[in-house]
Scaffold this motif. Structure first.
Motif, PDB file in Angstrom:
ATOM      1  N   TYR A 113       0.825  -1.217   0.000  1.00  0.00           N
ATOM      2  CA  TYR A 113       0.000   0.000   0.000  1.00  0.00           C
ATOM      3  C   TYR A 113       0.856   1.263   0.000  1.00  0.00           C
ATOM      4  O   TYR A 113       0.476   2.291  -0.555  1.00  0.00           O
ATOM      5  CB  TYR A 113      -0.947  -0.007   1.210  1.00  0.00           C
ATOM      6  CG  TYR A 113      -2.160   0.864   0.976  1.00  0.00           C
ATOM      7  CD1 TYR A 113      -3.242   0.380   0.247  1.00  0.00           C
ATOM      8  CD2 TYR A 113      -2.203   2.167   1.445  1.00  0.00           C
ATOM      9  CE1 TYR A 113      -4.337   1.175  -0.011  1.00  0.00           C
ATOM     10  CE2 TYR A 113      -3.294   2.972   1.200  1.00  0.00           C
ATOM     11  CZ  TYR A 113      -4.367   2.472   0.465  1.00  0.00           C
ATOM     12  OH  TYR A 113      -5.449   3.262   0.214  1.00  0.00           O
ATOM     13  N   LYS A 145       1.392   2.742  -3.449  1.00  0.00           N
ATOM     14  CA  LYS A 145       0.281   3.041  -4.348  1.00  0.00           C
ATOM     15  C   LYS A 145       0.059   4.551  -4.480  1.00  0.00           C
ATOM     16  O   LYS A 145       0.124   5.276  -3.483  1.00  0.00           O
ATOM     17  CB  LYS A 145      -1.008   2.388  -3.822  1.00  0.00           C
ATOM     18  CG  LYS A 145      -0.893   0.892  -3.817  1.00  0.00           C
ATOM     19  CD  LYS A 145      -2.227   0.224  -3.671  1.00  0.00           C
ATOM     20  CE  LYS A 145      -2.074  -1.276  -3.712  1.00  0.00           C
ATOM     21  NZ  LYS A 145      -1.446  -1.779  -4.949  1.00  0.00           N
ATOM     22  N   ARG A 156      -2.578   6.092  -4.613  1.00  0.00           N
ATOM     23  CA  ARG A 156      -3.689   6.561  -3.761  1.00  0.00           C
ATOM     24  C   ARG A 156      -3.249   6.731  -2.315  1.00  0.00           C
ATOM     25  O   ARG A 156      -3.977   7.308  -1.505  1.00  0.00           O
ATOM     26  CB  ARG A 156      -4.891   5.624  -3.869  1.00  0.00           C
ATOM     27  CG  ARG A 156      -4.732   4.311  -3.118  1.00  0.00           C
ATOM     28  CD  ARG A 156      -5.950   3.443  -3.289  1.00  0.00           C
ATOM     29  NE  ARG A 156      -5.695   2.455  -4.293  1.00  0.00           N
ATOM     30  CZ  ARG A 156      -5.920   1.145  -4.131  1.00  0.00           C
ATOM     31  NH1 ARG A 156      -6.476   0.692  -3.029  1.00  0.00           N
ATOM     32  NH2 ARG A 156      -5.642   0.296  -5.071  1.00  0.00           N
ATOM     33  N   PRO A 171      -8.648   3.391   4.318  1.00  0.00           N
ATOM     34  CA  PRO A 171      -8.496   2.830   2.974  1.00  0.00           C
ATOM     35  C   PRO A 171      -7.393   1.771   2.940  1.00  0.00           C
ATOM     36  O   PRO A 171      -7.561   0.704   2.332  1.00  0.00           O
ATOM     37  CB  PRO A 171      -8.127   4.043   2.110  1.00  0.00           C
ATOM     38  CG  PRO A 171      -8.621   5.231   2.878  1.00  0.00           C
ATOM     39  CD  PRO A 171      -8.562   4.865   4.334  1.00  0.00           C
ATOM     40  N   TRP A 227      -7.774  -2.427   2.108  1.00  0.00           N
ATOM     41  CA  TRP A 227      -6.892  -3.128   1.164  1.00  0.00           C
ATOM     42  C   TRP A 227      -6.218  -4.304   1.861  1.00  0.00           C
ATOM     43  O   TRP A 227      -6.151  -5.402   1.323  1.00  0.00           O
ATOM     44  CB  TRP A 227      -5.853  -2.144   0.603  1.00  0.00           C
ATOM     45  CG  TRP A 227      -5.003  -2.729  -0.474  1.00  0.00           C
ATOM     46  CD1 TRP A 227      -5.311  -2.834  -1.804  1.00  0.00           C
ATOM     47  CD2 TRP A 227      -3.699  -3.313  -0.313  1.00  0.00           C
ATOM     48  NE1 TRP A 227      -4.281  -3.449  -2.481  1.00  0.00           N
ATOM     49  CE2 TRP A 227      -3.266  -3.748  -1.601  1.00  0.00           C
ATOM     50  CE3 TRP A 227      -2.854  -3.495   0.769  1.00  0.00           C
ATOM     51  CZ2 TRP A 227      -2.032  -4.358  -1.813  1.00  0.00           C
ATOM     52  CZ3 TRP A 227      -1.623  -4.106   0.558  1.00  0.00           C
ATOM     53  CH2 TRP A 227      -1.225  -4.524  -0.719  1.00  0.00           C
TER      54      TRP A 227
END
Ligand SMILES: NC(=O)c1ccc[n+]([C@@H]2O[C@H](COP(=O)([O-])OP(=O)(O)OC[C@H]3O[C@@H](n4cnc5c(N)ncnc54)[C@H](OP(=O)(O)O)[C@@H]3O)[C@@H](O)[C@H]2O)c1
Length: 310
Positions: free
Chosen positions: A26, A29, A31, A223, A227
């Motif tokens: 993550y 990423k 985002r 978030p 994930w």
């Protein structure tokens, strides 16, 4: 100056911090906000982390580019760090990730990683999940030739047990990166054999992705957590349910389960560095603090009993 212990990286002549940061998952990423990714990396460098693990295929190349950019912004000296990237996972013309270990391709992938990271020399290039048969004489000679150009300092292999076993004592692999954790204890023998062969061991996934104590409140409210939850459930709920059996063993006053899981990995003397993934600077601080403490004897015994019972 940090108190994070260091250990020799096999016979490479380098020593590395026992805690490494995975610049993957993550964290990598788009985002995941750049400022937060920067804060995690800054916390790691501040704690004394010298091992930074990434891969060309992570987050469509975003991981390498982000790591290179943030290291420049933070004014870090790449020569003081073991920045490791991985080659061998590429996208085919349909956009699917496939394995590619032909010598000329791996050389081209290494050149691309140098550009993405903005480095003149890769401190460490690892083959990413090869099969034992991928370690051909042709590829190994090409890696030695690449080393002779000065573009790569060290070579390694990240993968599952069969290829790690095959690569023990094999040139030009200075470093091996198996998976070892309370959930995956069988690699301990490979770690000891690699150490005896003079190879440095970096451990992937040392916290077992927290499967033994899933932080559901975090996973359901962030978030990154959603994930992580989806990743944990990719193979159904059975692995999470099995992992719960270890939870009682990973309990000790003054320790969190994550700290104990890290200390269990570092309790293996052949491990040079355990590379964790995180999106939280506070988690780096907690792990760095634990990395300087020995695993409590009763926890070691309880984990051994739990393994024997499963
Ligand atoms: N897993 C693989 O397939 C693989 C393959 C090759 C290489 N690697 C390398 O290994 C690294 C680590 O693997 P990984 O990220 O899959 O697994 P991991 O490090 O075993 O676990 C990561 C999980 O632990 C949590 N965590 C970290 N520190 C914590 C703390 N102090 N307290 C509570 N929770 C904590 C993270 O959540 P938060 O974000 O909330 O901290 C994340 O959910 C990767 O980044 C990569 O560099 C992994």
């Amino acid at each position: 100056m940090s108190g994070l212990p260091r250990r020799p990286l096999g016979r490479t002549g380098r020593s590395v911090s026992v805690l490494g940061l995975g610049c993957a998952s993550y964290w990598a990423k788009p985002r995941f906000a750049e400022a937060r990714a920067r804060a995690v990396l800054a916390a790691a460098l501040e704690a004394g982390v010298t091992v930074l693990d990434t891969g060309a295929s992570y987050a469509h190349g975003h991981a390498e580019r982000r790591l290179g950019r943030l290291l420049r912004e933070l004014g870090a000296d790449p020569e003081a760090l073991l920045i490791g990237t991985k080659a061998g996972t590429v996208r085919d013309r349909h956009g699917r990730l496939v394995k590619e270990f032909r010598a000329e391709s791996v050389i081209a992938q290494a050149e691309a990683s140098l550009r993405a990271l903005g480095l003149e020399r890769l401190p460490l290039l690892q083959l990413h999940g090869p099969a034992p048969d991928d370690l051909t004489d042709d590829l190994r000679r090409a890696l030695e030739d690449l080393r002779a150009t000065g573009k790569v300092a060290l070579f390694g292999i990240n993968g599952f047990a069969p290829v790690i076993r095959q690569a023990i004592g094999m040139a030009p692999f200075d470093v091996l990166m198996p998976f070892l954790s309370v959930m995956e204890p069988r690699s301990a023998a490979l770690v000891a054999d690699a150490q005896a062969a003079g190879q440095g061991v970096l451990v992937a996934g040392p916290l077992a992705r927290m499967a033994f104590a899933p932080p559901l409140a975090r996973w359901l409210t962030r978030p990154s957590g959603l994930w992580y939850l989806a990743r944990a459930l990719r193979h159904g709920p059975a692995p999470l349910l099995r992992a719960r059996a270890l939870r009682p063993a990973l309990t000790a006053p003054g320790w969190t389960p994550a700290q104990l899981a890290l200390a269990w990995v570092l309790d293996h003397p052949g491990v040079a560095s355990a590379v964790v993934g995180t999106t939280d600077p506070a988690h780096i601080a907690a792990l760095a603090e634990a990395a300087a403490r020995p695993l409590p004897d009763d926890v070691r015994a309880a984990v051994t009993r739990a393994h024997a019972a499963t």
